[in-house]
Write a protein that holds these residues in place. Sequence first.
Motif, mmCIF file in Angstrom:
data_model
loop_
_atom_site.group_PDB
_atom_site.id
_atom_site.type_symbol
_atom_site.label_atom_id
_atom_site.label_comp_id
_atom_site.label_asym_id
_atom_site.label_seq_id
_atom_site.Cartn_x
_atom_site.Cartn_y
_atom_site.Cartn_z
ATOM 1 N N THR A 1 0.838 -1.201 0.000
ATOM 2 C CA THR A 1 0.000 0.000 0.000
ATOM 3 C C THR A 1 0.874 1.253 0.000
ATOM 4 O OG1 THR A 1 -0.137 -0.049 2.418
ATOM 5 C CG2 THR A 1 -1.934 -1.112 1.173
ATOM 6 N N VAL A 2 0.277 2.349 -0.475
ATOM 7 C CA VAL A 2 0.974 3.636 -0.534
ATOM 8 C C VAL A 2 0.038 4.728 -0.027
ATOM 9 C CG1 VAL A 2 2.123 5.338 -1.990
ATOM 10 C CG2 VAL A 2 2.292 2.893 -2.553
ATOM 11 N N ASP A 3 0.467 5.453 1.003
ATOM 12 C CA ASP A 3 -0.272 6.652 1.416
ATOM 13 C C ASP A 3 0.195 7.805 0.531
ATOM 14 O OD1 ASP A 3 -1.691 5.405 3.379
ATOM 15 O OD2 ASP A 3 -0.329 5.954 5.014
ATOM 16 N N LEU B 1 8.416 7.962 -4.368
ATOM 17 C CA LEU B 1 7.994 6.569 -4.247
ATOM 18 C C LEU B 1 8.945 5.639 -4.985
ATOM 19 C CD1 LEU B 1 5.950 4.483 -3.308
ATOM 20 C CD2 LEU B 1 4.583 4.986 -5.348
ATOM 21 N N THR B 2 9.365 6.021 -6.159
ATOM 22 C CA THR B 2 10.303 5.199 -6.925
ATOM 23 C C THR B 2 11.607 5.008 -6.168
ATOM 24 O OG1 THR B 2 9.366 5.941 -9.032
ATOM 25 C CG2 THR B 2 11.572 5.015 -9.090
ATOM 26 N N ALA B 3 12.137 6.101 -5.626
ATOM 27 C CA ALA B 3 13.390 6.020 -4.866
ATOM 28 C C ALA B 3 13.218 5.190 -3.601
ATOM 29 C CB ALA B 3 13.865 7.424 -4.517
ATOM 30 N N LEU B 4 12.098 5.359 -2.928
ATOM 31 C CA LEU B 4 11.846 4.636 -1.678
ATOM 32 C C LEU B 4 11.733 3.139 -1.922
ATOM 33 C CD1 LEU B 4 11.367 5.206 1.344
ATOM 34 C CD2 LEU B 4 8.916 5.323 0.840
ATOM 35 N N MET B 5 11.078 2.756 -2.982
ATOM 36 C CA MET B 5 10.908 1.329 -3.274
ATOM 37 C C MET B 5 12.230 0.680 -3.672
ATOM 38 S SD MET B 5 7.189 1.327 -5.178
ATOM 39 C CE MET B 5 6.889 -0.412 -4.943
ATOM 40 N N LYS B 6 13.108 1.451 -4.305
ATOM 41 C CA LYS B 6 14.439 0.917 -4.629
ATOM 42 C C LYS B 6 15.280 0.762 -3.372
ATOM 43 C CE LYS B 6 14.829 2.621 -9.384
ATOM 44 N NZ LYS B 6 15.574 3.537 -10.297
ATOM 45 N N ALA B 7 15.124 1.728 -2.454
ATOM 46 C CA ALA B 7 15.905 1.665 -1.220
ATOM 47 C C ALA B 7 15.375 0.612 -0.253
ATOM 48 C CB ALA B 7 15.911 3.041 -0.542
ATOM 49 N N HIS C 1 4.597 -1.154 3.136
ATOM 50 C CA HIS C 1 3.806 0.075 3.183
ATOM 51 C C HIS C 1 4.724 1.275 2.950
ATOM 52 C CE1 HIS C 1 0.641 2.871 4.273
ATOM 53 N NE2 HIS C 1 1.495 3.475 5.084
ATOM 54 N N PHE C 2 4.233 2.203 2.112
ATOM 55 C CA PHE C 2 5.025 3.390 1.763
ATOM 56 C C PHE C 2 4.171 4.629 2.002
ATOM 57 C CE2 PHE C 2 6.178 -0.209 -0.856
ATOM 58 C CZ PHE C 2 7.561 -0.272 -0.722
ATOM 59 N N ASP C 3 4.814 5.685 2.455
ATOM 60 C CA ASP C 3 4.108 6.939 2.726
ATOM 61 C C ASP C 3 4.856 8.073 2.024
ATOM 62 O OD1 ASP C 3 2.917 9.240 3.682
ATOM 63 O OD2 ASP C 3 2.737 8.511 5.738
ATOM 64 N N VAL C 4 4.222 8.649 1.000
ATOM 65 C CA VAL C 4 4.826 9.772 0.282
ATOM 66 C C VAL C 4 3.921 11.001 0.358
ATOM 67 C CG1 VAL C 4 6.189 8.350 -1.287
ATOM 68 C CG2 VAL C 4 3.836 8.954 -1.912
ATOM 69 N N SER C 5 3.038 11.023 1.341
ATOM 70 C CA SER C 5 2.123 12.164 1.478
ATOM 71 C C SER C 5 2.892 13.461 1.695
ATOM 72 C CB SER C 5 1.145 11.916 2.625
ATOM 73 O OG SER C 5 1.844 11.685 3.844
ATOM 74 N N VAL C 6 4.097 13.344 2.304
ATOM 75 C CA VAL C 6 5.024 14.479 2.400
ATOM 76 C C VAL C 6 6.256 14.054 1.610
ATOM 77 C CG1 VAL C 6 6.333 15.999 3.902
ATOM 78 C CG2 VAL C 6 4.148 15.064 4.692
ATOM 79 N N PRO C 7 6.344 14.432 0.350
ATOM 80 C CA PRO C 7 7.400 13.877 -0.512
ATOM 81 C C PRO C 7 8.813 14.204 -0.074
ATOM 82 C CG PRO C 7 6.256 15.704 -1.587
ATOM 83 C CD PRO C 7 5.473 15.370 -0.365
ATOM 84 N N SER C 8 8.974 15.267 0.702
ATOM 85 C CA SER C 8 10.320 15.601 1.197
ATOM 86 C C SER C 8 10.747 14.710 2.343
ATOM 87 C CB SER C 8 10.363 17.067 1.637
ATOM 88 O OG SER C 8 9.418 17.302 2.668
ATOM 89 N N PRO D 1 9.653 10.980 2.799
ATOM 90 C CA PRO D 1 8.958 9.703 2.579
ATOM 91 C C PRO D 1 9.372 8.680 3.624
ATOM 92 C CG PRO D 1 10.783 9.934 1.046
ATOM 93 C CD PRO D 1 10.690 11.246 1.778
ATOM 94 N N ALA D 2 8.471 7.696 3.831
ATOM 95 C CA ALA D 2 8.751 6.665 4.835
ATOM 96 C C ALA D 2 8.217 5.321 4.341
ATOM 97 C CB ALA D 2 8.113 7.050 6.160
ATOM 98 N N SER D 3 8.783 4.259 4.930
ATOM 99 C CA SER D 3 8.324 2.912 4.597
ATOM 100 C C SER D 3 8.293 2.084 5.863
ATOM 101 C CB SER D 3 9.249 2.269 3.554
ATOM 102 O OG SER D 3 10.542 2.117 4.082
ATOM 103 N N SER D 4 7.556 0.984 5.820
ATOM 104 C CA SER D 4 7.467 0.106 6.987
ATOM 105 C C SER D 4 7.021 -1.276 6.530
ATOM 106 C CB SER D 4 6.487 0.677 8.029
ATOM 107 O OG SER D 4 5.187 0.764 7.460
ATOM 108 N N GLY D 5 7.078 -2.213 7.519
ATOM 109 C CA GLY D 5 6.571 -3.544 7.252
ATOM 110 C C GLY D 5 7.456 -4.401 6.391
ATOM 111 N N SER D 6 8.758 -4.226 6.479
ATOM 112 C CA SER D 6 9.672 -5.050 5.679
ATOM 113 C C SER D 6 9.748 -6.462 6.214
ATOM 114 C CB SER D 6 11.066 -4.405 5.676
ATOM 115 O OG SER D 6 11.545 -4.244 6.970
#
Length: 264
Positions: A222-224, A238-244, A250-257, A259-264
């Motif tokens: 999912t992506v917020d 989002l592209t950079a976050l998914m590569k990292a 779960h990804f959160d790009v609601s504040v693009p400066s 971004p955060a991820s969780s649930g790895s």
Amino acid sequence: MAGSTTAERGERKRESSGPPPVRAVRRRRLRLIIASAVVLVFLGSGTFWLLYGSDLVRVERVSVSGTDVLTADQVREAADVPLGEQLVSVDTGAIEKRTAEKLPRIDTVDVIRSWPDEIKLNVTERTPVLLVHQGGKFVEVDDDGMRFATVDKAPKGVPALVLDISRTGSAAASHRRFGEDRLVREAVRVAGAVPESLIPDTRSVKVRSYDDISLELTDGRTVDWGSSEKGKRKGRALTALMKAEPGARHFDVSVPSAPASSGS
């Protein structure tokens, strides 16, 4: 005295009449102008007859191009081009209007006279960017947020639009302020900002409120996304976050400066 008067009169007569060559040139020019006018009259009459009276320039054929889902016969039926009418008299604007009204799937249609006897209909169909599941069928939504067609089978690669709008709290206030049509257009903007590489993996766009839009990807990821604002920046984040974080769920790009991820 009389002889002198007669000579003077003759001299004045020659002066007033002008040189004979000049008169001849003027006569030739006048004859040329008259002849040209006669030719133009005949040509104009012939052209008028050809366009409005001749059977050589009547509508005999209607060709259709640009269709994908629609058939050429469907377009011809909606256009209702008057066969047998003089080609010059065909109301192309009226054809465009009734074709678009009868077939909402059509985005634009160009009606072209093709001399001597054909009308060409160049069609551009609307492309669905989101689908609304409704009563076992699917309503297609284009990039303007217009719901233009209902189909039995969902087109491949088009994500679903899920309107999960609460009737209480801030979500209800957002719905009252913007209205459902506006929220649908915001979802369309989000769908248009999804990175191209992720489009095949996007299963749905969920709208809870104006600034609470999320994506559901394949495998339950999912992506917020937040609001539709700053869409390009969010797509890049989002592209950079998914590569990292390739294993994140779960990804959160609601504040693009930030971004955060969780649930790895």
